[in-house]
Scaffold this motif. Structure first.
Motif, PDB file in Angstrom:
ATOM      1  N   LEU A 155      -9.194   4.774   0.781  1.00  0.00           N
ATOM      2  CA  LEU A 155      -8.460   3.604   0.289  1.00  0.00           C
ATOM      3  C   LEU A 155      -8.890   3.324  -1.140  1.00  0.00           C
ATOM      4  O   LEU A 155     -10.090   3.239  -1.428  1.00  0.00           O
ATOM      5  N   ASP A 195      -8.461   0.758  -4.444  1.00  0.00           N
ATOM      6  CA  ASP A 195      -7.955  -0.444  -5.095  1.00  0.00           C
ATOM      7  C   ASP A 195      -7.808  -0.125  -6.559  1.00  0.00           C
ATOM      8  O   ASP A 195      -8.781   0.304  -7.192  1.00  0.00           O
ATOM      9  N   HIS A 241       1.141   5.357   0.396  1.00  0.00           N
ATOM     10  CA  HIS A 241       0.381   6.402   1.102  1.00  0.00           C
ATOM     11  C   HIS A 241       0.710   7.789   0.558  1.00  0.00           C
ATOM     12  O   HIS A 241       1.874   8.103   0.327  1.00  0.00           O
ATOM     13  N   ARG A 247      -8.955   7.119   6.336  1.00  0.00           N
ATOM     14  CA  ARG A 247      -8.377   7.701   5.128  1.00  0.00           C
ATOM     15  C   ARG A 247      -9.117   7.117   3.934  1.00  0.00           C
ATOM     16  O   ARG A 247      -9.875   6.151   4.082  1.00  0.00           O
ATOM     17  N   SER A 273      -3.509   4.796  -0.513  1.00  0.00           N
ATOM     18  CA  SER A 273      -4.329   5.489   0.489  1.00  0.00           C
ATOM     19  C   SER A 273      -3.970   6.967   0.480  1.00  0.00           C
ATOM     20  O   SER A 273      -2.865   7.358   0.075  1.00  0.00           O
ATOM     21  N   CYS A 274      -4.937   7.795   0.884  1.00  0.00           N
ATOM     22  CA  CYS A 274      -4.672   9.242   0.951  1.00  0.00           C
ATOM     23  C   CYS A 274      -5.616   9.896   1.947  1.00  0.00           C
ATOM     24  O   CYS A 274      -6.668   9.349   2.275  1.00  0.00           O
ATOM     25  N   MET A 285       0.862  -1.205   0.000  1.00  0.00           N
ATOM     26  CA  MET A 285       0.000   0.000   0.000  1.00  0.00           C
ATOM     27  C   MET A 285       0.891   1.246   0.000  1.00  0.00           C
ATOM     28  O   MET A 285       1.762   1.400   0.841  1.00  0.00           O
ATOM     29  N   THR A 344     -12.962   3.447  -0.940  1.00  0.00           N
ATOM     30  CA  THR A 344     -13.680   3.362   0.336  1.00  0.00           C
ATOM     31  C   THR A 344     -13.061   4.372   1.293  1.00  0.00           C
ATOM     32  O   THR A 344     -11.961   4.887   1.048  1.00  0.00           O
ATOM     33  N   LYS A 345     -13.802   4.658   2.364  1.00  0.00           N
ATOM     34  CA  LYS A 345     -13.255   5.640   3.317  1.00  0.00           C
ATOM     35  C   LYS A 345     -13.560   5.201   4.746  1.00  0.00           C
ATOM     36  O   LYS A 345     -14.468   5.722   5.391  1.00  0.00           O
ATOM     37  N   SER A 385      -2.785  -1.101  -4.232  1.00  0.00           N
ATOM     38  CA  SER A 385      -3.618  -0.336  -3.288  1.00  0.00           C
ATOM     39  C   SER A 385      -2.938   0.975  -2.924  1.00  0.00           C
ATOM     40  O   SER A 385      -1.708   1.044  -2.786  1.00  0.00           O
TER      41      SER A 385
END
Ligand SMILES: Cc1cc2nc3c(=O)[nH]c(=O)nc-3n(C[C@H](O)[C@H](O)[C@H](O)COP(=O)(O)OP(=O)(O)OC[C@H]3O[C@@H](n4cnc5c(N)ncnc54)[C@H](O)[C@@H]3O)c2cc1C
Length: 391
Positions: free
Chosen positions: A141, A143, A3, A139, A150-151, A1, A135-136, A148
């Protein structure tokens, strides 16, 4: 993942501007696009010369359910601000007409400028990358086809679905729906309008004829050229009109905005002009158009044989030609999509969704649509700038 502070989905005009501003503020930024190439719509815009702004851009040039929404962003990043960037990169440009600024060489100059500035500021790019889910839990996420991500802040800059060949999609509307945000019905705009069956029989053979007109639809008028096509009416005046036109609306076209044809024809008759109506008319209107109106509405005879009242009502028809198109050329041909994420859902200062902290919408995906003439890019730059200062 991996970030990031900020992920911008959509590396078009708005997305690149937002990514640049955020990175300049020290944020760790990823600009992600499913296309293999950056800024495809910029590249094809303005006949490949990109009409990148309009010197006279003001909120009045934009259509939105809330006409006040665009004011703050437009005031904080103006046409002069973008022109300064262009000058800093020594990109040659010119004003074509009515404040419309175009590159002298190619739209590639604008894409190269934005990419260069982004890279210098440290923006990472991930192209050919499809987002499968967002999704949240806390953070955001994501796909994606490349793993993957995240932010903390997610910026949706995927534009509108017009001209799908460029990679345009309705992805942004899907994200808005997923997070419970309302949409204003998206529809093709800056697009040609099409004839119904009987009008097509009457006017279809005028394809290729162009005339300067004033067109009025819903109390908004444009003075520019129309172009008859095999399917309907196009040209700058009709594209502008399409922004305001809704199914069933009549459009009034003044085919002789500068000359009072009624007075002119009656005066010609009074002084004994022996010409036929269509010959005389062809000195003021395109010949095929003059002939068509005579064929349809007043059989052409020498002027002296025509009654004053018939000449007057014929002239009136040319000044107030009312047509009711049956539709548009559709998303495939439309330069923009009007409608989009309802501005009531967003902060006009930052473009952040009121209900979803950290989620931003910028550019054409938002219900702010500019007229023809460089306004849509100015909105992309200005809304991208506003979000870039806030993420
Ligand atoms: C032929 C044509 C000519 C035009 N000429 C002009 C002009 O001269 N001047 C003017 O002001 N406006 C012009 N426009 C309108 C202008 O191009 C758009 O309004 C402007 O590009 C919108 O910017 P944007 O960044 O919001 O969206 P876009 O520029 O459309 O960028 C969206 C980006 O998101 C990416 N994307 C889309 N879906 C996904 C997804 N599911 N996943 C990942 N990435 C995705 C796309 O690949 C694209 O790179 C023109 C439009 C067209 C079609």
């Amino acid at each position: 993942m991996s970030h990031y502070d900020v992920i911008v989905i959509g590396a078009g005009g708005a997305g690149l501007m937002c990514a640049l501003q955020a990175a300049r503020r020290g944020k760790r930024v990823l600009a992600l696009d499913h296309a293999p190439k950056i800024g495809k719509k910029i590249l094809i815009s303005g006949g490949s010369r990109c009409n990148f702004t309009n010197l006279h851009a003001s909120p009045a040039n934009f259509l939105s359910r809330n006409p006040h929404f665009c004011k703050s962003a437009l005031a904080r990043f103006t046409p002069d601000d973008f022109v300064q960037m262009v000058k800093d990169h020594n990109i040659p440009f010119h004003e074509k007409k009515l404040g419309q600024l175009f590159c002298d060489r190619s739209a590639r100059d604008i894409v190269a400028m934005l990419v260069q500035d982004c890279e210098k500021a440290g923006v990472a790019f991930q192209l050919h990358c499809t987002v499968q889910t967002v999704t949240k839990p806390d953070r955001f996420l994501l796909d994606t086809s490349q793993g993957s991500l995240s932010c903390k802040s997610l910026v949706i800059a995927t534009g509108g679905p017009s001209v799908p060949d460029t990679g345009a999609t309705d992805f942004g509307y899907g994200i808005a729906r997923q997070f419970g945000l309302a949409l204003v019905e998206p529809e093709p705009a800056l697009v040609g309008l099409t004839w119904g069956e009987s009008a097509l029989r009457s006017f279809g053979d005028l394809a290729g004829v162009s005339a300067e007109t004033v067109i009025t639809c819903r109390q908004t008028s444009f003075r520019e050229n129309i172009l008859f096509t095999h399917r309907g009416l196009s040209g700058p005046a009709m594209l502008q009109t399409s922004l305001y036109w809704h199914q069933g609306d009549p459009i009034t076209i003044n085919l002789s905005p500068d000359l009072d044809l009624g007075a002119w024809l009656l005066e010609a008759k009074r002084i004994g002009d022996k010409a036929e109506l269509k010959t005389l008319l062809a000195s003021r209107l395109p010949k095929r158009l003059a002939e068509k109106f005579c064929d349809l509405y007043l059989p052409s005879r020498p002027l002296l044989q025509l009654a004053d009242k018939d000449l007057a009502s014929f002239a009136q028809r040319l000044h107030r030609w009312i047509v009711t198109p049956n539709g548009t050329e559709g998303l495939k041909k439309a330069e923009v999509t009007r409608g989009g994420v309802d501005t009531d859902e967003l902060s006009s200062q930052t473009m952040e969704a009121r209900k979803v902290p950290g989620l931003y919408f910028i550019g054409e995906v938002v219900d702010v649509t500019g007229q023809l003439g460089g306004y849509n890019f100015q909105w992309a730059w200005a809304s991208g700038f506003a979000a870039g200062q806030a993420v």
